[in-house]
Motif scaffolding. Sequence first.
Motif, PDB file in Angstrom:
ATOM      1  N   ASP A 189       0.874  -1.170   0.000  1.00 54.39           N
ATOM      2  CA  ASP A 189       0.000   0.000   0.000  1.00 54.39           C
ATOM      3  C   ASP A 189       0.913   1.221   0.000  1.00 54.39           C
ATOM      4  N   ASN A 190       1.066   1.853  -1.161  1.00 53.35           N
ATOM      5  CA  ASN A 190       1.996   2.976  -1.273  1.00 53.35           C
ATOM      6  C   ASN A 190       1.571   4.156  -0.420  1.00 53.35           C
ATOM      7  N   ALA A 191       0.287   4.357  -0.290  1.00 50.01           N
ATOM      8  CA  ALA A 191      -0.199   5.491   0.507  1.00 50.01           C
ATOM      9  C   ALA A 191       0.194   5.346   1.975  1.00 50.01           C
ATOM     10  N   LYS A 192       0.302   4.111   2.421  1.00 50.94           N
ATOM     11  CA  LYS A 192       0.651   3.851   3.825  1.00 50.94           C
ATOM     12  C   LYS A 192       2.113   3.459   3.989  1.00 50.94           C
ATOM     13  N   ASN A 193       2.846   3.422   2.881  1.00 47.99           N
ATOM     14  CA  ASN A 193       4.250   2.973   2.923  1.00 47.99           C
ATOM     15  C   ASN A 193       4.383   1.634   3.646  1.00 47.99           C
ATOM     16  N   THR A 194       3.480   0.757   3.347  1.00 46.19           N
ATOM     17  CA  THR A 194       3.432  -0.520   4.042  1.00 46.19           C
ATOM     18  C   THR A 194       3.471  -1.678   3.058  1.00 46.19           C
ATOM     19  N   LEU A 195       4.323  -2.632   3.375  1.00 47.94           N
ATOM     20  CA  LEU A 195       4.457  -3.866   2.606  1.00 47.94           C
ATOM     21  C   LEU A 195       3.765  -4.974   3.377  1.00 47.94           C
ATOM     22  N   TYR A 196       3.075  -5.855   2.662  1.00 47.80           N
ATOM     23  CA  TYR A 196       2.343  -6.939   3.314  1.00 47.80           C
ATOM     24  C   TYR A 196       2.799  -8.300   2.796  1.00 47.80           C
ATOM     25  N   LEU A 197       2.581  -9.280   3.624  1.00 46.32           N
ATOM     26  CA  LEU A 197       2.746 -10.672   3.183  1.00 46.32           C
ATOM     27  C   LEU A 197       1.559 -11.447   3.735  1.00 46.32           C
ATOM     28  N   GLN A 198       0.647 -11.793   2.864  1.00 46.49           N
ATOM     29  CA  GLN A 198      -0.490 -12.620   3.243  1.00 46.49           C
ATOM     30  C   GLN A 198      -0.080 -14.074   3.136  1.00 46.49           C
ATOM     31  N   MET A 199      -0.170 -14.780   4.245  1.00 47.13           N
ATOM     32  CA  MET A 199       0.270 -16.170   4.291  1.00 47.13           C
ATOM     33  C   MET A 199      -0.930 -17.062   4.593  1.00 47.13           C
ATOM     34  N   ASN A 200      -1.278 -17.900   3.648  1.00 44.13           N
ATOM     35  CA  ASN A 200      -2.399 -18.828   3.802  1.00 44.13           C
ATOM     36  C   ASN A 200      -1.896 -20.261   3.797  1.00 44.13           C
ATOM     37  N   SER A 201      -2.745 -21.166   4.248  1.00 41.61           N
ATOM     38  CA  SER A 201      -2.407 -22.596   4.269  1.00 41.61           C
ATOM     39  C   SER A 201      -1.035 -22.826   4.900  1.00 41.61           C
ATOM     40  N   LEU A 202      -0.828 -22.215   6.021  1.00 40.43           N
ATOM     41  CA  LEU A 202       0.476 -22.294   6.678  1.00 40.43           C
ATOM     42  C   LEU A 202       0.817 -23.713   7.095  1.00 40.43           C
ATOM     43  N   LYS A 203       2.109 -24.010   7.021  1.00 38.99           N
ATOM     44  CA  LYS A 203       2.634 -25.318   7.377  1.00 38.99           C
ATOM     45  C   LYS A 203       3.659 -25.169   8.500  1.00 38.99           C
ATOM     46  N   PRO A 204       3.878 -26.226   9.264  1.00 35.44           N
ATOM     47  CA  PRO A 204       4.895 -26.128  10.322  1.00 35.44           C
ATOM     48  C   PRO A 204       6.261 -25.692   9.798  1.00 35.44           C
ATOM     49  N   GLU A 205       6.602 -26.072   8.579  1.00 30.48           N
ATOM     50  CA  GLU A 205       7.904 -25.685   8.019  1.00 30.48           C
ATOM     51  C   GLU A 205       7.978 -24.206   7.653  1.00 30.48           C
ATOM     52  N   ASP A 206       6.868 -23.493   7.756  1.00 26.31           N
ATOM     53  CA  ASP A 206       6.894 -22.047   7.557  1.00 26.31           C
ATOM     54  C   ASP A 206       7.321 -21.305   8.824  1.00 26.31           C
ATOM     55  N   SER A 207       7.440 -22.020   9.918  1.00 31.96           N
ATOM     56  CA  SER A 207       7.829 -21.394  11.176  1.00 31.96           C
ATOM     57  C   SER A 207       9.224 -20.804  11.062  1.00 31.96           C
ATOM     58  N   ALA A 208       9.353 -19.528  11.415  1.00 28.11           N
ATOM     59  CA  ALA A 208      10.629 -18.829  11.305  1.00 28.11           C
ATOM     60  C   ALA A 208      10.432 -17.394  11.788  1.00 28.11           C
ATOM     61  N   VAL A 209      11.542 -16.695  11.889  1.00 28.26           N
ATOM     62  CA  VAL A 209      11.483 -15.242  12.053  1.00 28.26           C
ATOM     63  C   VAL A 209      11.435 -14.646  10.651  1.00 28.26           C
ATOM     64  N   TYR A 210      10.457 -13.798  10.421  1.00 36.73           N
ATOM     65  CA  TYR A 210      10.282 -13.178   9.117  1.00 36.73           C
ATOM     66  C   TYR A 210      10.793 -11.746   9.165  1.00 36.73           C
ATOM     67  N   PHE A 211      11.601 -11.410   8.165  1.00 31.31           N
ATOM     68  CA  PHE A 211      12.221 -10.099   8.086  1.00 31.31           C
ATOM     69  C   PHE A 211      11.752  -9.363   6.839  1.00 31.31           C
ATOM     70  N   CYS A 212      11.532  -8.090   7.002  1.00 32.89           N
ATOM     71  CA  CYS A 212      11.273  -7.200   5.880  1.00 32.89           C
ATOM     72  C   CYS A 212      12.619  -6.648   5.418  1.00 32.89           C
ATOM     73  N   ALA A 213      12.790  -6.523   4.101  1.00 30.95           N
ATOM     74  CA  ALA A 213      14.047  -6.039   3.553  1.00 30.95           C
ATOM     75  C   ALA A 213      13.787  -5.106   2.385  1.00 30.95           C
ATOM     76  N   ALA A 214      14.700  -4.171   2.187  1.00 31.84           N
ATOM     77  CA  ALA A 214      14.566  -3.225   1.080  1.00 31.84           C
ATOM     78  C   ALA A 214      15.922  -2.972   0.453  1.00 31.84           C
ATOM     79  N   SER A 215      15.887  -2.782  -0.857  1.00 30.98           N
ATOM     80  CA  SER A 215      17.111  -2.579  -1.621  1.00 30.98           C
ATOM     81  C   SER A 215      17.061  -1.230  -2.335  1.00 30.98           C
ATOM     82  N   GLU A 216      18.230  -0.761  -2.723  1.00 32.69           N
ATOM     83  CA  GLU A 216      18.301   0.447  -3.544  1.00 32.69           C
ATOM     84  C   GLU A 216      18.112   0.115  -5.021  1.00 32.69           C
ATOM     85  N   TYR A 217      18.069  -1.160  -5.347  1.00 32.77           N
ATOM     86  CA  TYR A 217      18.032  -1.597  -6.729  1.00 32.77           C
ATOM     87  C   TYR A 217      16.800  -2.444  -6.990  1.00 32.77           C
ATOM     88  N   GLY A 218      16.642  -2.828  -8.241  1.00 30.02           N
ATOM     89  CA  GLY A 218      15.482  -3.611  -8.617  1.00 30.02           C
ATOM     90  C   GLY A 218      15.561  -5.055  -8.196  1.00 30.02           C
TER      91      GLY A 218
END
Length: 126
Positions: free
Chosen positions: A72-101
Motif C-alpha cells: 500500500d503505497n499510501a501507507k508505505n506498508t508492505l504486506y505478506l499474506q500467508m495462507n495454508s500455513l505449514k509447520p515448516e513455515d515457522s521462522a522469524v520473518y524479516f522485511c528487507a529493502a534494496s536500492e536496486y530492482g
Amino acid sequence: QVQLVESGGGSVQAGGSLRLSCVASGYAARGCMGWFRQAPGKEREGVAVMVPGRSITFYADPVKGRFTISRDNAKNTLYLQMNSLKPEDSAVYFCAASEYGCYSGSWWRSDQYLYWGQGTQVTVSS
C-alpha cells in the motif's frame, strides 16, 4: 534514516493464515522490497519480493500459491499474506529493502538488500 518495522507475526495451527506488515519510513528508493525468513539453525532465505509500483514479483517455490506479497503505497506498508500455513513455515520473518530492482537471478540473496527490519516470529503448529 531508513526504518522497517514488521508486525503481524504469531502462533497459528497448520492450515491457518497470518498477514505480516512492514511499515517503511525514510525509504525513498523505489527498489526491491520483500520478505525473508530464518528458522533456527538455517540460513536466511528469500520468501517473496516485489518492486513497488511495478508488476514484478518473485516467490520462493515452497510458498508459491500460498503467500501473496503486496504494498500500500499510501501507507508505505508492505504486506505478506500467508495462507495454508505449514509447520515448516515457522521462522522469524524479516522485511528487507534494496536500492536496486528485483532480478530473477539474485532476488533471493540477502546481501542484495541494504535495509532490514527487526523481524517478527511466526510459529505454525501441527
